[in-house]
Design a protein around this motif. Structure first.
Motif, PDB file in Angstrom:
ATOM      1  N   CYS A   1      37.039  60.620  43.777  1.00 46.21           N
ATOM      2  CA  CYS A   1      37.259  59.342  44.449  1.00 46.21           C
ATOM      3  C   CYS A   1      38.646  59.274  45.078  1.00 46.21           C
TER       4      CYS A   1
ATOM      5  N   ASN B   1      33.663  48.590  52.324  1.00 49.52           N
ATOM      6  CA  ASN B   1      33.037  48.579  51.001  1.00 49.52           C
ATOM      7  C   ASN B   1      33.301  49.882  50.259  1.00 49.52           C
TER       8      ASN B   1
ATOM      9  N   GLU C   1      35.437  50.363  46.674  1.00 51.88           N
ATOM     10  CA  GLU C   1      34.912  51.073  45.497  1.00 51.88           C
ATOM     11  C   GLU C   1      35.846  52.206  45.066  1.00 51.88           C
TER      12      GLU C   1
ATOM     13  N   GLN D   1      39.029  50.921  43.414  1.00 56.27           N
ATOM     14  CA  GLN D   1      38.814  50.378  42.076  1.00 56.27           C
ATOM     15  C   GLN D   1      38.649  51.469  41.030  1.00 56.27           C
TER      16      GLN D   1
ATOM     17  N   GLU E   1      36.531  49.468  37.124  1.00 57.44           N
ATOM     18  CA  GLU E   1      35.660  50.581  37.507  1.00 57.44           C
ATOM     19  C   GLU E   1      36.231  51.954  37.149  1.00 57.44           C
TER      20      GLU E   1
ATOM     21  N   ILE F   1      27.619  57.835  44.780  1.00 59.52           N
ATOM     22  CA  ILE F   1      28.463  57.243  45.825  1.00 59.52           C
ATOM     23  C   ILE F   1      28.263  57.965  47.155  1.00 59.52           C
TER      24      ILE F   1
END
Length: 292
Positions: free
Chosen positions: A91, A184, A188, A191, A198, A225
């Motif tokens: 991420c 969006n 995500e 977070q 998350e 994801i």
């Protein structure tokens, strides 16, 4: 078995080797920039040559550093998904790629067409021809300087506006559209990367009022994801690589062979609307019959 295409769409297979071939033709290119006092002392024809050469240098510099930055972030995505799955690190890398591409889009997306539309200034400048068109382009200057030098400054800074970086979300909004959901996706990713709910909630399983921490199943969350934002992930790769490709291809049209990228000429972009606009701009300003 999870593949590159599963996570990064077909673009994840197509673009990495293209990027490497472009970079191989770009590493080691030398750029020369005159001191402002030396520039002012130059004869008008020399100033014109210096100015437009330096614009092309900065465009080439930007195209190359964009690809290097893109390559490093994308390699981070690969490393932490396919090679050694790590959801949090993935991420972080995908967030870095998103921020990188949207920054590139903000500063560089208009560069190829603007260069083509300026060819009636650039051509005589590079040939040191006497011309009434001793023009400059504040648009090109600011965009290229912003890409190269923009960063966060304190409130007392006297740095020019082009040196001030915007908030990441402003770059993202500029490139976003309903089908992409970049905002969006960014939310995500932030977070998970930041110490928010998350960042740990993906480890928790529950049943009724009982909770337990499960061994991390990173690849499942990475796949989730990537599947939900596959359109965005594909577009990030396409936009980043194509901007550099178009910059190289446009520079190749000018008589400054030290900057020419042979690999870019081997890439067929003829079906792109932008390529059509670039071709039309060159032909119209160079007085070439548009029917040719």
């Amino acid at each position: 078995m999870t593949t590159i295409r599963d996570l990064f769409t077909k673009a994840g297979e197509i673009y990495p080797p293209i990027i490497q071939s472009l970079l191989n033709d770009s590493y080691g290119v030398k750029y020369t920039f005159d001191e402002i006092e030396d520039f002012k002392k130059s004869a008008p024809l020399d100033r014109n040559l210096i100015y437009w050469s330096e614009i092309l240098y900065r465009a080439h510099w930007a195209a190359t550093t964009n690809l290097v930055r893109h390559d490093r972030w994308f390699n981070g995505c690969i490393q932490h998904s396919l090679n050694s799955p790590n959801y949090i690190m993935f991420c972080s890398a995908l967030r870095g790629l998103l921020e990188s591409v949207t920054d590139t889009y903000h500063s560089l997306a208009a560069i190829p067409l603007t260069l083509a539309e300026s060819c009636d200034y650039i051509d005589p400048a590079l040939q040191r021809k006497v011309t009434e068109k001793l023009g400059t382009s504040e648009e090109l200057e600011n965009a290229l300087i912003h890409f190269q030098f923009a960063k966060k400054h304190n409130k007392k800074s006297t740095a020019p506006l082009s040196h001030h970086a915007l908030q990441a979300t402003k770059y993202i909004i500029e490139m976003d559209e309903p089908s992409l959901q970049l905002q969006n996706l960014y939310t995500e990713l932030c977070q998970v990367v930041h110490p928010a709910y998350e960042s740990t909630s993906w480890l928790i399983k529950s049943e009724s009022n009982r909770y337990w921490i499960q061994p991390p199943h990173d690849i499942a969350f990475i796949r989730d994801i990537c599947e939900r934002y596959s359109t965005a992930i594909e577009r990030l790769q396409i936009n980043s690589a194509n901007i550099s490709i178009f910059i190289y291809k446009t520079i190749n049209e000018f008589q400054l062979p030290t900057l020419h990228n042979k690999a870019a000429n081997e890439i067929n972009m003829s079906t792109s609307p932008l390529q059509s606009k670039i071709d039309t701009a060159f032909k119209s300003r160079r007085g070439i019959n548009l029917k040719d």
